[in-house]
Design a protein around this motif. Structure first.
Motif, short mmCIF file in Angstrom:
data_model
loop_
_atom_site.label_atom_id
_atom_site.label_comp_id
_atom_site.label_asym_id
_atom_site.label_seq_id
_atom_site.Cartn_x
_atom_site.Cartn_y
_atom_site.Cartn_z
N LEU A 95 13.11 10.82 -4.19
CA LEU A 95 12.00 10.69 -3.25
C LEU A 95 12.03 11.81 -2.21
CD1 LEU A 95 11.64 6.91 -2.34
CD2 LEU A 95 9.93 8.37 -3.40
N THR A 96 10.86 12.35 -1.91
CA THR A 96 10.68 13.30 -0.81
C THR A 96 9.56 12.76 0.09
OG1 THR A 96 8.95 14.63 -1.86
CG2 THR A 96 11.25 15.16 -2.43
N PRO A 97 9.42 13.32 1.29
CA PRO A 97 8.32 12.86 2.15
C PRO A 97 6.94 13.02 1.52
CG PRO A 97 9.91 14.08 3.44
CD PRO A 97 10.31 14.25 2.00
N GLN A 98 6.83 13.90 0.51
CA GLN A 98 5.54 14.12 -0.14
C GLN A 98 5.32 13.22 -1.36
OE1 GLN A 98 7.73 16.84 0.55
NE2 GLN A 98 6.70 16.96 2.56
N SER A 99 6.34 12.50 -1.78
CA SER A 99 6.23 11.66 -2.98
C SER A 99 5.21 10.54 -2.77
CB SER A 99 7.59 11.05 -3.34
OG SER A 99 8.54 12.05 -3.62
N ARG A 100 4.46 10.25 -3.83
CA ARG A 100 3.49 9.16 -3.77
C ARG A 100 3.82 8.04 -4.75
NH1 ARG A 100 3.03 11.07 0.23
NH2 ARG A 100 1.30 12.16 1.22
N ARG A 101 4.71 8.30 -5.71
CA ARG A 101 5.06 7.27 -6.69
C ARG A 101 6.49 7.47 -7.17
NH1 ARG A 101 1.53 10.78 -8.75
NH2 ARG A 101 -0.18 9.40 -8.19
N LEU A 102 7.08 6.37 -7.62
CA LEU A 102 8.39 6.40 -8.24
C LEU A 102 8.22 6.06 -9.71
CD1 LEU A 102 8.88 4.49 -5.33
CD2 LEU A 102 11.14 5.37 -5.87
N VAL A 103 9.00 6.75 -10.56
CA VAL A 103 8.91 6.54 -12.00
C VAL A 103 10.29 6.13 -12.51
CG1 VAL A 103 8.36 7.54 -14.24
CG2 VAL A 103 7.06 8.23 -12.20
N GLU A 113 12.45 4.39 -15.99
CA GLU A 113 12.46 3.97 -17.39
C GLU A 113 13.22 2.65 -17.48
OE1 GLU A 113 13.86 6.85 -20.14
OE2 GLU A 113 12.53 8.45 -19.42
N VAL A 114 12.54 1.63 -17.98
CA VAL A 114 13.16 0.31 -18.19
C VAL A 114 13.07 0.03 -19.67
CG1 VAL A 114 13.15 -2.11 -17.56
CG2 VAL A 114 12.37 -0.40 -15.90
N GLY A 115 14.20 0.25 -20.38
CA GLY A 115 14.18 0.14 -21.84
C GLY A 115 13.23 1.17 -22.42
N ASP A 116 12.25 0.72 -23.19
CA ASP A 116 11.25 1.62 -23.78
C ASP A 116 10.01 1.75 -22.91
OD1 ASP A 116 12.86 2.05 -26.00
OD2 ASP A 116 12.06 0.29 -27.06
N SER A 117 10.02 1.10 -21.75
CA SER A 117 8.85 1.14 -20.87
C SER A 117 9.05 2.15 -19.74
CB SER A 117 8.59 -0.25 -20.25
OG SER A 117 8.42 -1.23 -21.24
N VAL A 118 7.98 2.82 -19.36
CA VAL A 118 7.98 3.72 -18.21
C VAL A 118 7.17 3.05 -17.11
CG1 VAL A 118 7.35 5.98 -17.32
CG2 VAL A 118 8.22 5.76 -19.66
N ILE A 119 7.82 2.78 -15.99
CA ILE A 119 7.21 2.03 -14.90
C ILE A 119 6.91 2.97 -13.75
CG2 ILE A 119 7.48 0.10 -13.31
CD1 ILE A 119 7.35 -0.66 -16.28
N THR A 120 5.67 2.90 -13.25
CA THR A 120 5.27 3.68 -12.09
C THR A 120 5.01 2.74 -10.92
OG1 THR A 120 4.26 5.39 -13.47
CG2 THR A 120 3.60 5.32 -11.16
N ILE A 121 5.69 3.00 -9.78
CA ILE A 121 5.56 2.15 -8.60
C ILE A 121 5.09 3.01 -7.43
CG2 ILE A 121 6.81 0.68 -6.97
CD1 ILE A 121 8.79 0.08 -9.23
N PRO A 122 4.01 2.63 -6.75
CA PRO A 122 3.59 3.37 -5.56
C PRO A 122 4.67 3.36 -4.49
CG PRO A 122 1.86 1.88 -6.30
CD PRO A 122 3.09 1.53 -7.08
N VAL A 123 4.89 4.52 -3.85
CA VAL A 123 5.92 4.61 -2.81
C VAL A 123 5.61 3.64 -1.67
CG1 VAL A 123 6.89 6.11 -1.03
CG2 VAL A 123 6.58 6.97 -3.35
N ASP A 124 4.33 3.47 -1.35
CA ASP A 124 3.97 2.55 -0.26
C ASP A 124 4.41 1.12 -0.57
OD1 ASP A 124 2.89 4.61 1.14
OD2 ASP A 124 0.80 4.15 0.64
N GLU A 125 4.34 0.73 -1.84
CA GLU A 125 4.74 -0.62 -2.22
C GLU A 125 6.25 -0.80 -2.05
OE1 GLU A 125 4.42 -3.69 -6.07
OE2 GLU A 125 3.39 -1.73 -6.10
N PHE A 126 7.00 0.22 -2.47
CA PHE A 126 8.46 0.17 -2.27
C PHE A 126 8.81 0.20 -0.79
CE2 PHE A 126 12.39 2.86 -1.80
CZ PHE A 126 13.29 1.85 -2.08
N SER A 127 8.15 1.06 -0.01
CA SER A 127 8.46 1.17 1.42
C SER A 127 8.19 -0.14 2.14
CB SER A 127 7.63 2.30 2.05
OG SER A 127 7.99 3.56 1.50
#
Length: 514
Positions: free
Chosen positions: A261-269, A271-285
């Protein structure tokens, strides 16, 4: 002639970082992994390797990628008040004590320094080290840490509280920030498994720790776990991890995503098994804010409730952010929202403590620090023939040590019963009625005979003997000594009976042949 090499070793919850003393500089040591790539740390992880033997460091990290069971919480287990060096840890078909695993990790680290690091070593050098520990580490954790590295072939110059080491690094990096008006720094140390905060007065030659607070069970691993839980909410039930290996890989994926993560990041990616999960940084924060708020509340307690306007008038040069978890952009943002502009993050946040430890080990750096004890020590004594217990405070939390880094407390009194039962205790806070509060750790239970008829009995026999009141008991001399590494030593004497009972904390937590 044997060459001496001095090092600072930050034995962390997730990573161990080493800095060297070299010609007036304090470079961070690089280590090769199994593929020959260089890293500025060694993973603090133990795994089951080939042949059902334990491996650690980069070899363990490689084994984990191939599905080997692993153990990643050595340091957190050390901080558990109930933990001893005999704690059994099982990985697959292999089992070892905590003392053995700590010693193995330290020995593997020494081998890595000689064979797979950026240092020019041949294995014949005397390696003298300064070791970091959390500011509120109990005596047991301090002893077990020293014991493991000593048995691994290091010469331990001393233990240094981690935020204190970071203050050394601040003074070395920002000497012009300290002046006659602003002579203190607040160290905010958010590591992989613990959070410590210290207010340190920085003088011309001697520096003093004013106050230290901490959260021993909050660190980067908790942010990883939160992110992993969030990722699972986005994974279909049939794709959720089930095995220990799959859960471990999810935690690793969360850690990697968080550290990218950097201050400019907008999403986290992830890999969970064979799935690729994208999570908004705001949701994590939004989820992680509660953890950061716990650290900010601790800082406010340390400052005595100062707001940012009052802080601007105080003699504080800055709030200094160190520790790998402080790299999370949410941390400096929330710090600056509450404490304004005087928040600085170390450009080498993950290595700041190791560099500070190297400065401590450097005889030419001439840094002298007077610490305060993060824990108090007291004793429960039986009263009224064992019908009641009373608590006596021997050393209060925050007590300042002497110029040698030591502290002694002595008492003399007349025995009132034929047997004395003493439970010595470390504690982090005192309640209003002077009873111990916060985190409590028993140091030792000591039974002392106060009559000639009982003076030859051992502890088991004394425990079963009836308690009787004495009209004129003998003089009792009680001494508590806390050495320069923060380890407690207890001595009870009854001169008239030639009784002397000494308990070092290591007798309670580990044996040399563990």
């Amino acid at each position: 002639m044997v060459r001496t090499v001095r090092l600072g070793i930050d034995f962390g919850t997730t990573r161990t970082v080493v800095a060297a003393v070299k010609d007036g500089n304090h470079p961070v040591v690089s280590f090769e992994d199994a593929a020959g790539d260089l890293h500025d740390h060694v993973p603090t992880v133990v795994a089951l390797g080939p042949g059902h033997s334990f491996v650690s460091g980069w070899a363990a990290q490689e084994a984990v990628l191939h599905g080997a069971p692993s153990f990643r919480t050595l340091k957190r287990l050390l901080a558990d008040p109930a933990t001893t060096g005999r704690e059994r840890i099982t990985l697959g078909t292999a089992e070892a004590t905590l003392s053995q695993l700590l010693w193995m990790f330290a020995a593997d680290l020494r081998t890595a320094l000689v064979e797979h690091s950026s240092l020019d070593l041949d294995g014949e050098e005397r390696l003298e080290i300064a070791l970091g520990v959390p500011a509120h580490a109990p005596s047991a954790q301090r002893f077990l840490t020293i014991d493991a590295f000593t048995r691994a072939g290091f010469e331990v110059l001393g233990l240094v509280n981690e935020p204190t080491a970071a203050a050394f690094e601040f003074l070395h990096r920002y000497p012009k920030q300290i002046n006659s008006q602003r002579q203190s720094v607040i160290v905010y140390d958010l590591g992989g498994g613990t959070f410590d905060a210290s207010m340190v007065q920085l003088g011309d030659a001697v520096h003093e720790v004013d106050r230290t607070l901490g959260l021993p069970n909050l660190g980067g691993e908790d942010f990883d776990a939160l992110l992993a839980e969030l990722a699972l909410e986005h994974v279909p039930d049939e794709a959720k991890p089930h095995s220990d290996h799959e859960v471990g890989m999810l935690q690793e994926a969360a850690r990697i995503a968080k550290e990218r993560l950097t201050p400019q990041s907008r999403r986290l990616v992830l890999e969970v098994g064979d799935s690729v999960i994208t999570i908004p940084v705001d949701e994590f924060s939004a989820r992680a804010e509660k953890l950061v708020l716990m650290t900010l509340d601790t800082i406010e307690r340390l400052l005595g409730g100062l707001d940012q306007d009052a802080l601007a008038q105080a003699e504080v040069a800055g709030l200094y952010l160190v520790g790998g978890a402080s790299s999370l952009p949410l941390v400096p943002r929330m710090m600056r929202e509450r404490f304004a502009r005087r928040v600085h993050r170390s450009p080498q946040a993950m290595a700041a403590t190791a560099i500070g430890l190297a400065l401590y080990a450097d005889p030419d750096a001439q840094h002298v620090m007077r610490e305060r004890l993060g824990r108090g020590i007291g004793v429960f004594r039986e009263r009224e023939g064992g019908a009641k217990f009373g608590f006596d405070v021997l050393i209060e939390p925050g007590s300042r040590v002497d110029t040698a880094g030591e502290l002694r407390a002595r008492r003399e009194y007349r025995a009132a019963h034929n047997i004395g039962s003493y439970r010595f205790l470390e504690f982090t806070e005192l309640a209003g009625d002077d009873t111990p509060a916060g985190e409590l750790v028993q140091l030792a239970h000591v039974l002392v005979p106060f009559t000639a008829a009982l003076s030859h009995l051992g502890a088991d026999d004394l425990a079963n003997a009836p308690i009787q009141r004495l009209n004129a008991g003998p003089l009792v001399e009680e001494e508590l000594f806390v050495d320069a590494n923060g380890i407690a030593h207890i001595t009870m004497r009854v001169p008239a009976l030639e009784v002397k009972i000494s308990r070092r904390i290591d007798l309670a937590v580990a044996q040399p042949n563990d």
